[in-house]
Motif scaffolding. Structure first.
Motif: not given
Length: 117
Positions: A32-40, A47-52, A91-97
């Motif tokens: 699965l892949m996703g995006w997260f964010r962190q504001a100061p 933020v969002a995720r997507i299936s395999t 924000a700073v946007y992060y991708c994740a697995a």
């Protein structure tokens, strides 16, 4: 494992921006892949995720209808298309697995998105 996020920048409110996250060192289409964010001064938020396969997507209410997550398994890359951006999207946007819905195993280094009013 490396997740390299790119595409951040400065944009005016109402504008659009597209983020990319290229992965290496993992079997991309197993995650699965996703995006997260962190504001100061704030906690990191989903933020969002997507299936395999890319067939199922989930969004935070705050971005639903404005952001679109997609993936290209042939390129080992996940994308986040952002439109109608608001200053609150800064924000700073992060991708994740993630190998499951429970744990996000790997994180990218983050890319800064700044939306001016």
């Amino acid at each position: 494992v490396q997740l390299q996020a790119s595409g951040g920048g400065l944009v005016q409110a109402g504008g659009s921006l597209s983020l990319s996250c290229a992965s290496s060192g993992l079997t991309f289409n197993n995650y699965l892949m996703g995006w997260f964010r962190q504001a100061p001064g704030k906690e990191r938020e989903f933020v969002a995720r997507i299936s395999t396969s890319g067939g199922r997507t989930t969004y935070a209410d705050s971005v639903k209808g404005r952001f679109t997550i997609s993936r290209d398994n042939a390129k080992n890359t996940v994308y986040l298309q952002m439109s109608s951006l608001k200053p609150d999207d800064t924000a700073v946007y992060y991708c994740a697995a993630a190998s499951s819905l429970v744990i996000w195993n790997y994180w990218g280094q983050g890319t800064q998105v700044t939306v001016s009013s």
